[in-house]
Design an enzyme around this catalytic site. Structure first.
Site, PDB file in Angstrom:
ATOM      1  N   ARG A  55      11.163  -6.999   5.410  1.00  0.00           N
ATOM      2  CA  ARG A  55      11.037  -5.595   4.998  1.00  0.00           C
ATOM      3  C   ARG A  55      11.978  -4.694   5.797  1.00  0.00           C
ATOM      4  NH1 ARG A  55       5.101  -2.977   4.803  1.00  0.00           N
ATOM      5  NH2 ARG A  55       5.091  -3.190   7.062  1.00  0.00           N
ATOM      6  N   LYS A 104       0.836  -1.213   0.000  1.00  0.00           N
ATOM      7  CA  LYS A 104       0.000   0.000   0.000  1.00  0.00           C
ATOM      8  C   LYS A 104       0.864   1.254   0.000  1.00  0.00           C
ATOM      9  CE  LYS A 104      -2.223  -0.457   3.920  1.00  0.00           C
ATOM     10  NZ  LYS A 104      -1.735  -1.657   4.576  1.00  0.00           N
ATOM     11  N   ARG A 152      -9.569   1.874   8.713  1.00  0.00           N
ATOM     12  CA  ARG A 152      -9.293   0.468   8.991  1.00  0.00           C
ATOM     13  C   ARG A 152     -10.517  -0.204   9.597  1.00  0.00           C
ATOM     14  NH1 ARG A 152      -3.735   0.751   8.791  1.00  0.00           N
ATOM     15  NH2 ARG A 152      -2.371  -0.817   9.497  1.00  0.00           N
ATOM     16  N   ARG A 163      10.901  -1.926  11.271  1.00  0.00           N
ATOM     17  CA  ARG A 163       9.883  -1.329  12.132  1.00  0.00           C
ATOM     18  C   ARG A 163       9.616  -2.205  13.363  1.00  0.00           C
ATOM     19  NH1 ARG A 163       4.944  -0.054   8.219  1.00  0.00           N
ATOM     20  NH2 ARG A 163       3.958  -0.975  10.036  1.00  0.00           N
ATOM     21  N   ARG A 212      -1.434  -8.612  13.555  1.00  0.00           N
ATOM     22  CA  ARG A 212      -1.950  -7.549  12.682  1.00  0.00           C
ATOM     23  C   ARG A 212      -2.826  -8.140  11.576  1.00  0.00           C
ATOM     24  NH1 ARG A 212       3.574  -5.114  11.116  1.00  0.00           N
ATOM     25  NH2 ARG A 212       2.507  -3.712   9.694  1.00  0.00           N
TER      26      ARG A 212
HETATM   27  P1  AMP Z   1       0.682   0.579   9.015  1.00  0.00           P
HETATM   28  O1  AMP Z   1       1.926   1.409   8.829  1.00  0.00           O
HETATM   29  O2  AMP Z   1      -0.452   1.047   8.145  1.00  0.00           O
HETATM   30  O3  AMP Z   1       0.948  -0.903   8.887  1.00  0.00           O
HETATM   31  O4  AMP Z   1       0.188   0.841  10.522  1.00  0.00           O
HETATM   32  C1  AMP Z   1       0.994   0.488  11.628  1.00  0.00           C
HETATM   33  C2  AMP Z   1       0.151   0.403  12.874  1.00  0.00           C
HETATM   34  O5  AMP Z   1      -0.451   1.691  13.153  1.00  0.00           O
HETATM   35  C3  AMP Z   1      -1.030  -0.549  12.795  1.00  0.00           C
HETATM   36  O6  AMP Z   1      -0.658  -1.884  13.071  1.00  0.00           O
HETATM   37  C4  AMP Z   1      -1.950   0.039  13.863  1.00  0.00           C
HETATM   38  O7  AMP Z   1      -1.495  -0.291  15.155  1.00  0.00           O
HETATM   39  C5  AMP Z   1      -1.756   1.523  13.691  1.00  0.00           C
HETATM   40  N1  AMP Z   1      -2.739   2.075  12.723  1.00  0.00           N
HETATM   41  C6  AMP Z   1      -2.490   2.514  11.456  1.00  0.00           C
HETATM   42  N2  AMP Z   1      -3.609   2.974  10.873  1.00  0.00           N
HETATM   43  C7  AMP Z   1      -4.607   2.819  11.777  1.00  0.00           C
HETATM   44  C8  AMP Z   1      -5.999   3.102  11.774  1.00  0.00           C
HETATM   45  N3  AMP Z   1      -6.613   3.580  10.683  1.00  0.00           N
HETATM   46  N4  AMP Z   1      -6.709   2.842  12.896  1.00  0.00           N
HETATM   47  C9  AMP Z   1      -6.115   2.346  13.992  1.00  0.00           C
HETATM   48  N5  AMP Z   1      -4.798   2.032  14.066  1.00  0.00           N
HETATM   49  C10 AMP Z   1      -4.038   2.259  12.974  1.00  0.00           C
END
Ligand code: AMP
Length: 224
Positions: free
Chosen positions: A127, A13, A88, A162, A173
């Site tokens: 990654r 993404k 989400r 990360r 996740r």
């Molecule tokens: P990502 O970089 O999109 O994989 O997001 C990393 C982490 O941030 C996720 O595993 C969640 O803990 C948190 N996160 C990201 N976007 C959201 C969202 N829209 N709602 C709630 N938590 C989020």
């Protein structure tokens, strides 16, 4: 043009959203990155967010919505944005629709990048990310390693893994993602703005191909 990037963690993404953002000249807003930037500030809010993220849990809706809406109030999003990682949950999606409606705007397309779970886990544990927010290049130790180990090709910053890119957290996740994504996908399908791209690690579909596919779809009269 407002674009939602759906898809489990690790489906690309961020990479696809980043390239689309350059080509369409609209900002790429990653909710995960916004939250990671709060964590870097080491204040109370950052600590609270870190608690959820490091366990692979979602940041509570109310907080996530507040921080994303704050970003969407900034001037550079007036003509469009690519939202990566938000919404989400169905609740976030409904609140976001309402937010745009109040501004006489709407979401044009929700792109769902779909990849089998085993391939996602393999991708994520390998990654590596450039933490420089101006760069954000993403590498994969198998199929896109940096030229010099551990160093970003583009800006020379030391690459990081990360805190949530480990197998245990990824599984959590993915579990959370599957529980919630079904409702979200149905939600956008019902609005007739869902566009699915099926991926697999063995296909030679590059990020550029995926972006071209999405752009071709966006150019169709029906969604303008
Ligand atoms: P990502 O970089 O999109 O994989 O997001 C990393 C982490 O941030 C996720 O595993 C969640 O803990 C948190 N996160 C990201 N976007 C959201 C969202 N829209 N709602 C709630 N938590 C989020």
């Amino acid at each position: 043009m407002y674009i939602i990037m759906l898809g489990a963690p690790g489906t690309g993404k961020g990479t696809v959203g980043g390239l689309l953002s350059k080509e369409l000249n609209i900002p790429h807003i990653s909710s995960g990155e916004i939250f990671r930037n709060y964590i870097k500030k080491h204040n109370e809010l950052g600590k609270e967010i870190e608690k959820y993220i490091s366990e692979g849990k979602l940041v509570p809706d109310e907080l996530a919505i507040k921080l994303i809406e704050k970003r969407l109030e900034e001037k550079d999003t007036e003509n469009g944005a690519i939202l990566d990682g938000f919404p989400r949950t169905k609740n976030q999606a409904t609140v976001l629709d309402e937010f745009f409606k109040n501004k006489n705007k709407k979401i044009n397309i929700a792109v769902d990048l779909s990849l089998p779970d085993e391939e996602i886990i393999d991708r994520i544990v390998k990654r590596r990310t450039c933490p420089n927010t101006e760069c954000r290049e993403i590498y994969n130790m198998d199929f896109k390693p940096p030229k010099v180990e551990g160093i970003c090709d583009k800006c020379g910053t030391k690459l990081i893994q990360r805190i949530d890119d480990n197998e245990e957290t990824v599984k959590q996740r993915l579990k959370t993602y599957h529980e919630l994504s079904e409702g979200l996908i149905k939600y956008y399908k019902k609005q007739d703005i869902l566009y699915t791209v099926k991926l697999n690690n063995k296909s030679d579909l590059t990020t550029k191909d995926v972006v071209e596919e999405i752009k071709a779809y966006l150019n169709k009269d029906s969604i303008k």
